[in-house]
Design an enzyme around this catalytic site. Sequence first.
Site, PDB file in Angstrom:
ATOM      1  N   ALA A  12       5.570  -7.625  -1.145  1.00  0.00           N
ATOM      2  CA  ALA A  12       4.368  -8.172  -1.709  1.00  0.00           C
ATOM      3  C   ALA A  12       4.497  -8.496  -3.002  1.00  0.00           C
ATOM      4  CB  ALA A  12       3.187  -7.134  -1.470  1.00  0.00           C
TER       5      ALA A  12
ATOM      6  N   GLY B 207       1.987  -5.433   7.577  1.00  0.00           N
ATOM      7  CA  GLY B 207       1.191  -6.235   6.781  1.00  0.00           C
ATOM      8  C   GLY B 207       0.189  -6.696   7.480  1.00  0.00           C
ATOM      9  N   SER B 208      -0.460  -7.739   7.326  1.00  0.00           N
ATOM     10  CA  SER B 208      -1.718  -8.098   7.829  1.00  0.00           C
ATOM     11  C   SER B 208      -1.573  -8.930   8.990  1.00  0.00           C
ATOM     12  CB  SER B 208      -2.471  -9.317   6.863  1.00  0.00           C
ATOM     13  OG  SER B 208      -1.415 -10.297   6.649  1.00  0.00           O
TER      14      SER B 208
ATOM     15  N   GLU C 139       4.174  -4.357  12.393  1.00  0.00           N
ATOM     16  CA  GLU C 139       3.132  -3.121  12.366  1.00  0.00           C
ATOM     17  C   GLU C 139       2.069  -3.646  11.675  1.00  0.00           C
ATOM     18  OE1 GLU C 139       1.254  -0.672  10.866  1.00  0.00           O
ATOM     19  OE2 GLU C 139       2.659  -0.027   9.529  1.00  0.00           O
ATOM     20  N   LEU C 140       0.926  -3.980  12.250  1.00  0.00           N
ATOM     21  CA  LEU C 140      -0.231  -4.733  11.498  1.00  0.00           C
ATOM     22  C   LEU C 140      -1.254  -3.920  11.293  1.00  0.00           C
ATOM     23  CD1 LEU C 140       0.689  -8.192  13.604  1.00  0.00           C
ATOM     24  CD2 LEU C 140       1.650  -7.265  11.531  1.00  0.00           C
TER      25      LEU C 140
ATOM     26  N   CYS D 276      -3.150   1.293   6.980  1.00  0.00           N
ATOM     27  CA  CYS D 276      -3.295   0.908   8.324  1.00  0.00           C
ATOM     28  C   CYS D 276      -3.854   1.979   9.442  1.00  0.00           C
ATOM     29  CB  CYS D 276      -2.143  -0.054   9.109  1.00  0.00           C
ATOM     30  SG  CYS D 276      -0.756   1.255   8.813  1.00  0.00           S
TER      31      CYS D 276
ATOM     32  N   LYS E  20      11.429  -8.785   1.445  1.00  0.00           N
ATOM     33  CA  LYS E  20      10.459  -9.624   0.798  1.00  0.00           C
ATOM     34  C   LYS E  20       9.199  -8.914   0.380  1.00  0.00           C
ATOM     35  CE  LYS E  20       7.220 -12.700  -0.079  1.00  0.00           C
ATOM     36  NZ  LYS E  20       6.300 -11.832  -0.771  1.00  0.00           N
TER      37      LYS E  20
ATOM     38  N   ASN F 132       1.114  -1.370  -0.060  1.00  0.00           N
ATOM     39  CA  ASN F 132      -0.018   0.024   0.028  1.00  0.00           C
ATOM     40  C   ASN F 132       0.927   1.266  -0.026  1.00  0.00           C
ATOM     41  OD1 ASN F 132       0.517  -0.679   2.448  1.00  0.00           O
ATOM     42  ND2 ASN F 132      -1.141   0.201   3.657  1.00  0.00           N
TER      43      ASN F 132
HETATM   44  O1  LIG Z   1      -0.563   0.515   6.328  1.00  0.00           O
HETATM   45  C1  LIG Z   1       0.159   1.559   6.959  1.00  0.00           C
HETATM   46  C2  LIG Z   1       0.421   2.691   6.222  1.00  0.00           C
HETATM   47  C3  LIG Z   1       1.336   3.609   7.085  1.00  0.00           C
HETATM   48  C4  LIG Z   1       1.699   4.729   6.377  1.00  0.00           C
HETATM   49  C5  LIG Z   1       2.376   5.785   6.883  1.00  0.00           C
HETATM   50  O2  LIG Z   1       3.560   5.138   7.701  1.00  0.00           O
HETATM   51  O3  LIG Z   1       2.205   6.985   6.723  1.00  0.00           O
END
Ligand SMILES: O=CCCCC(=O)O
Length: 491
Positions: free
Chosen positions: A156, A206-207, A228-229, A262, A154, A131
Amino acid sequence: MAIETINPADGTLVKTFPALTTEAVQQRLALAAEAFASFRRVPLAHRALCMRKLASTLEEEVEDLAALITLEMGKPILAAKAEIVKCAAVCRYYAEHAALILAPEVVQTERNHSYIKWEPLGPILAVMPWNFPFWQVFRFLAPALMAGNVGLLKPAQNVPQCSLAIESLVRRAGFPRGTFQTLLIEVPQVEAVLNDRRVVAVTVTGSEQAGRAIGAQAGWLIKKSVMELGGSDPFIVMASADLELAVTTAVKARTVANGQSCIAAKRFIVAAEIYDEFERRFVDGMEMLRVGDPMRESTDVGPLATVKILEGVEAQVKAAVAAGARVLTGGERLHGKGNYFEPTILTNVPRTAPVFYEEIFGPVAMLFRVQNIDEAIALANDTPFGLGASAWTRDPAEQQRLIAEMECGTVFLNAMVASDPQLPFGGIKRSGHGRELSAAGMREFLNAKTVVIADQGPAEPEPDRKPIVIYEPADRDPDDRTDPYAAYRNR
Ligand SMILES: O=CCCCC(=O)O
């Protein structure tokens, strides 16, 4: 899922990549270990030089790199450019601050001399999502490389070109061969990489599912992990808030990265006194968003990254409605080419709807009415997640309660949650553990080596052992760019 670029805006298969063979992975692991042995001794000033070069190359190539992001995961092009610019900022932050963060910390004890020496750990595996395919890698790699660690990415499966571009950028910035490598591998191959004795730690963004599997393995192997989920961040609006600003920010906070972040706000919790007005303006704001081709600068919301994500969001909305939720706007996928879902607001979502306790990775907001701050805080904390929280109030007593009582890693008052290289980023509960960014993030993958020197040493002090300079930020001229730790180098 194959390793391939599929344009989410029209479903075209752009390019397929074969997964690395076991032998190829082994070669890369050997190279990482070899690179670490020498890279850890490269002077910090040289690493900083490469990191600054990396920052300027990102800026020079912003157009092409942003287009790659948009092609592979559908983020609107302006947001993709902003992502690249932020990567340059995190490189500069660590180039500038690593000396301070890594400086030995003298500890006053009854011993003759005691201090903490920060040392790199070795090759670190970074399992990263799609993302923010550049930012999430850079917020790992900038502190890791400045500390003298080396990275194995690694990525996605749907962002291989972004990931290969990062490897090339790092190399072109002057970092030695093997200090940062992209492993295009299938998910089942990750286990063997983490098992390898040369890999000393792992970071996962990730998830929950990925975090559980990798975290369990790392725990069994006794390797350090940072997780960091997911998140289902609340966005609380109390009666004293600046309503106009709160609403415009709410729309932005729910649709950042097409709703696939997230830390996107997902649950909007609004005080009864202003609820009706907030609802009216929020619906208007979501309906005014321009959904379409993410390559166009005028687009606000692009397609979801994959068909699977689109189907998942659609199923969550349908299940919520079946459980009694009401759709205020949106609620449907857009038929035709591309993975588009309408910006959506759900209200009356009951606790029995699965989505009440789930993360929604798409532009779908849940809106709740509360009678007071107690109810707002209780509802906000009624989630398995604990990543961020945004709360809007001008009442100092409410502000203090929100800061103290929100169960999460980050609280923003009167602003949307956003990461910042200078501040720790991470969550509690099922959102994960450990921190990224700032000094805290860099130290996750360092050995805090305790050093005690109890004897008097030679009669004449060794020139490189003294003086021990304790950095006093208050004494330092903010414009002084000289290295305050020169005395420590090559100890
Ligand atoms: O999915 C997590 C996004 C984090 C975005 C950011 O660090 O600004």
